[in-house]
Design a protein around this motif. Structure first.
Motif, PDB file in Angstrom:
ATOM      1  N   SER A 170       0.890  -1.248   0.071  1.00 31.06           N
ATOM      2  CA  SER A 170      -0.063  -0.117   0.131  1.00 31.06           C
ATOM      3  C   SER A 170       0.806   1.461   0.037  1.00 31.06           C
ATOM      4  N   LYS A 196       2.482   1.885   3.557  1.00 32.80           N
ATOM      5  CA  LYS A 196       3.548   0.886   3.788  1.00 32.80           C
ATOM      6  C   LYS A 196       4.883   1.117   2.964  1.00 32.80           C
ATOM      7  N   ARG A 197       4.518   1.387   1.575  1.00 24.55           N
ATOM      8  CA  ARG A 197       5.891   1.878   0.780  1.00 24.55           C
ATOM      9  C   ARG A 197       6.643   2.928   1.433  1.00 24.55           C
TER      10      ARG A 197
END
Length: 113
Positions: A33, A36-37
């Motif tokens: 996502s 998250k990245r």
């Protein structure tokens, strides 16, 4: 200076066609996502002694003909980086500031190639 020269040399060899080589570390980043990245790339930068409390944005710039992927990260402090995710067994990386990339190679971050 060696890591800068290596990244710039790698960028000079890029082609504008999609690569057919798999890059598991890049695939993992691409599958995350956006939050998250951003967190993963900011953590990578901090682990490499770069100042990046959090990533405001990330951008997949493209891949070279060897399957190495190039991600751009803008940090909350205002700094921006190119992160080369190598197509190797370890998913090793190289980091270059976007300022240096522009000064040395005349290339800009946050633009597809």
């Amino acid at each position: 200076m060696m890591k800068f020269a290596t990244v710039v040399a790698g960028l000079a060899m890029m082609v504008a066609v999609p690569t057919l080589r798999a890059n598991p570390a890049h695939d993992q980043l691409a599958g995350m996502s956006i939050p998250k990245r951003a967190s993963a790339l900011a953590s990578l930068l901090r682990a490499s002694d770069e100042r990046c409390t959090s990533a405001k944005r990330t951008f997949y710039q493209g891949s070279d003909n060897n399957g190495n992927a190039f991600w751009n990260v803008e940090c909350s402090e205002g700094s921006a980086y190119l992160v080369q995710v190598n197509n190797d067994a370890h998913g090793s990386t190289r980091i270059l500031s976007c300022k240096t990339l522009n000064a040395v190679a005349g290339m800009n971050c946050f633009r597809k190639f």
